[in-house]
Structures are given as structure tokens and as C-alpha cells.
Design a protein around this motif. Structure first.
Motif, PDB file in Angstrom:
ATOM      1  N   THR A 148      40.739  47.226  38.148  1.00  0.00           N
ATOM      2  CA  THR A 148      39.926  46.182  38.995  1.00  0.00           C
ATOM      3  C   THR A 148      39.568  45.040  38.615  1.00  0.00           C
ATOM      4  OG1 THR A 148      39.027  48.323  39.952  1.00  0.00           O
ATOM      5  CG2 THR A 148      37.956  46.361  40.325  1.00  0.00           C
ATOM      6  N   LEU A 149      39.078  44.657  37.230  1.00  0.00           N
ATOM      7  CA  LEU A 149      38.785  43.667  36.454  1.00  0.00           C
ATOM      8  C   LEU A 149      39.934  42.933  35.749  1.00  0.00           C
ATOM      9  CD1 LEU A 149      35.032  44.198  35.799  1.00  0.00           C
ATOM     10  CD2 LEU A 149      35.689  42.886  37.535  1.00  0.00           C
ATOM     11  N   ASP A 150      41.143  43.750  35.822  1.00  0.00           N
ATOM     12  CA  ASP A 150      42.226  43.199  35.303  1.00  0.00           C
ATOM     13  C   ASP A 150      42.169  43.013  33.512  1.00  0.00           C
ATOM     14  OD1 ASP A 150      44.852  42.235  35.186  1.00  0.00           O
ATOM     15  OD2 ASP A 150      44.398  40.094  36.053  1.00  0.00           O
ATOM     16  N   ILE A 205      39.035  39.425  42.444  1.00  0.00           N
ATOM     17  CA  ILE A 205      38.378  39.900  41.474  1.00  0.00           C
ATOM     18  C   ILE A 205      37.054  38.907  41.670  1.00  0.00           C
ATOM     19  CG2 ILE A 205      38.048  39.824  38.899  1.00  0.00           C
ATOM     20  CD1 ILE A 205      41.296  39.831  38.708  1.00  0.00           C
ATOM     21  N   ALA A 206      36.103  39.537  41.251  1.00  0.00           N
ATOM     22  CA  ALA A 206      34.610  38.783  41.476  1.00  0.00           C
ATOM     23  C   ALA A 206      33.898  38.511  39.964  1.00  0.00           C
ATOM     24  CB  ALA A 206      33.580  39.630  42.485  1.00  0.00           C
ATOM     25  N   GLY A 207      32.939  37.892  39.839  1.00  0.00           N
ATOM     26  CA  GLY A 207      32.265  37.673  38.793  1.00  0.00           C
ATOM     27  C   GLY A 207      32.885  36.568  37.570  1.00  0.00           C
ATOM     28  N   LEU A 208      33.844  35.784  38.125  1.00  0.00           N
ATOM     29  CA  LEU A 208      34.768  35.072  37.263  1.00  0.00           C
ATOM     30  C   LEU A 208      34.180  33.749  36.785  1.00  0.00           C
ATOM     31  CD1 LEU A 208      38.353  35.708  38.717  1.00  0.00           C
ATOM     32  CD2 LEU A 208      37.142  36.875  36.952  1.00  0.00           C
ATOM     33  N   THR A 209      34.457  32.931  35.940  1.00  0.00           N
ATOM     34  CA  THR A 209      34.182  31.633  35.545  1.00  0.00           C
ATOM     35  C   THR A 209      35.228  30.830  35.744  1.00  0.00           C
ATOM     36  OG1 THR A 209      32.595  32.538  33.982  1.00  0.00           O
ATOM     37  CG2 THR A 209      33.094  29.996  33.869  1.00  0.00           C
TER      38      THR A 209
END
Length: 263
Positions: A148-150, A205-209
């Protein structure tokens, strides 16, 4: 690279074996696109900058910094085979994160570990400071994945196999807008840029910078590090451009290691 084979008699089976060996032999020079949004294409080919062109410290310190970081990152080579697709090859980047030789990378680089041969290539900075020199190849085992977060973790397949010294981990605070970071990759080698936005979403994907780096296929899974040499994130996806430069997204280190159950 993809090589197709079929099962129609001894000659074809022999040909498949030859092509499999050829695919492994070419592992150090072929690159296949990851199954996520592709990285921005650059023209002409990326030429790694001399670290002395970055004006944040004197030349000797910068060269020493790049040399240390390069030694703790690895090129990842993945070869797989199935009856429909034949032999396929993927490439990526990873970072040594502890003394056991654990390597952090992107899951999409090693997305089918039960049918793959995974090898990491260690490297060092060439004496002229302009490129990498390959040292040796180490067979690896995929020990943890979080699709899910790869993200994924690898470890040497042979007990006692030594990998380079790990990078120091900075799990918090996460990088913020305006922070300057370095990136080290299989193809783009090294870059220096700025955090553009935080807590973003890309490729599902969420929560990335988001950072203003130009990357290429094969850089996936590579590390983002502070000027102090601390690992703060792992490259996952690329898209679009910011002021003519490529835009890259990484997952902060805390989120990556927590998702993988890493202590």
C-alpha cells in the motif's frame, strides 16, 4: 528488458536457458519502467554533476560526503521469469540501514519476490569524483513488504554476508518545506534540491513529500538524505515538473519503517 520464450521442444527449452543467462549477464546495464507513473524524461542524458558545483561547503567536504553516501547505497537488479512474459528485468536503488545488511527500497522494484532473483550491487565513487564504480553483487532475500505504501526490506540471502556501512537514520522530525536534501539513485547518481510540499498524494499513495528533483527509471527506492548525511525518506514516484525540473515524491522514513514493522 523483456525476452520472450516458448515451450515447443528441446531446442526452444535450450534457447530459453540461453536467454535467461543472457538476461542475468545484462543485468547491470538494462532498465525497465516501474509500474507507476513514469519519471520525467531528460534530454540529453543525465550527467552526474561534480559535487564541487554545489555551494554549501568546500569542495573536499562535498566530495567526502558524496563518497560516504554512495558507499551506503546499492543498485538493485531483479530478474524474473514466467511462461507468459518470459524473462523480465527491473532495476532500482536501495539504502543499507543497519549492520545486518538490511536494505530499504520501493516495493514496486521487487513486487513478486516468490518468482524473482534479487541481487544488489555495491559501489563507490570513482577517484575523479564524477561517477560510480561497481564493486560486487550480493544475492538478497525480500524479508518484508508493504504494497500500500510501496516499500520493502531486503537482507543478504547468505548468512554473514557483509554489506557497506549503514546510513544514520533520522526518523523524526520529517523534512519540511524549504529543507535542502540530497538524493542518490541508480541512474541519476546524485542530486541536490529542495522540499516543495509535504503530506501529498501521488500514484495512489498518501503522506508523501514532494521535492524538485529530476529522476529516471531505476532511481526508485533511492534515499533522500540531509546535508548532515541522515536518511529521511525513500523515493517512490515521479511526475510533472516544477519550474522546468522534474517532480519527485518520497515517503518519510518514519512512515516507511513503521509500515514495515522495523524497530
Amino acid at each position: 528488458m523483456m525476452i520472450r520464450t516458448s515451450d515447443h521442444g528441446p531446442g526452444h527449452r535450450l534457447g530459453r536457458m540461453i536467454f535467461s543467462c543472457l538476461a542475468l549477464a545484462l543485468a547491470s546495464c538494462a532498465h525497465a519502467a516501474p509500474p507507476i507513473r513514469p519519471c520525467v524524461e531528460l534530454s540529453p542524458e543525465v550527467v552526474p554533476p561534480n559535487p564541487c558545483a554545489v555551494a554549501d561547503s568546500d569542495c573536499g567536504e562535498r566530495l567526502a560526503f558524496v563518497r560516504r553516501m554512495a558507499a551506503s547505497t546499492v543498485n538493485i537488479h531483479v530478474t524474473s521469469y514466467d511462461a507468459a512474459a518470459g524473462v523480465t528485468y527491473r532495476a532500482g536503488t536501495g539504502t543499507v540501514i543497519d549492520g545486518r545488511g538490511t536494505v530499504l527500497t520501493a516495493y514496486h522494484v521487487v513486487r513478486d519476490p516468490l518468482r524473482e532473483i534479487v541481487v544488489v550491487g555495491t559501489r563507490r565513487l570513482h577517484d575523479d569524483g564524477s561517477n560510480f564504480v561497481s564493486l560486487r553483487h550480493v544475492p538478497m532475500t525480500v524479508v518484508a513488504v508493504e504494497p500500500t505504501l510501496d516499500v520493502a526490506l531486503l537482507q543478504p540471502a547468505v548468512s554473514g554476508e557483509r554489506l557497506p556501512a549503514p546510513l544514520p537514520l533520522r526518523r523524526s522530525p520529517a523534512p519540511s518545506v524549504g529543507d535542502r536534501l540530497w538524493h542518490f539513485g541508480h541512474v541519476s547518481h546524485w542530486q541536490y534540491g529542495t522540499v516543495v510540499r509535504v503530506d501529498q498524494s501521488n500514484s495512489g499513495i498518501a503522506g508523501l513529500t514532494e521535492v524538485d528533483f529530476s529522476c529516471r527509471h531505476g532511481d526508485s527506492g533511492g534515499p533522500f538524505v540531509t546535508p548532515a548525511g541522515e536518511l529521511v525518506g525513500v523515493l517512490l514516484s515521479m511526475s510533472g515538473s516544477v519550474d522546468g525540473r522534474g517532480t519527485t515524491f518520497f515517503l518519510p522514513l518514519d512512515d516507511a519503517l513503521d509500515a514495515l514493522g522495523y524497530p
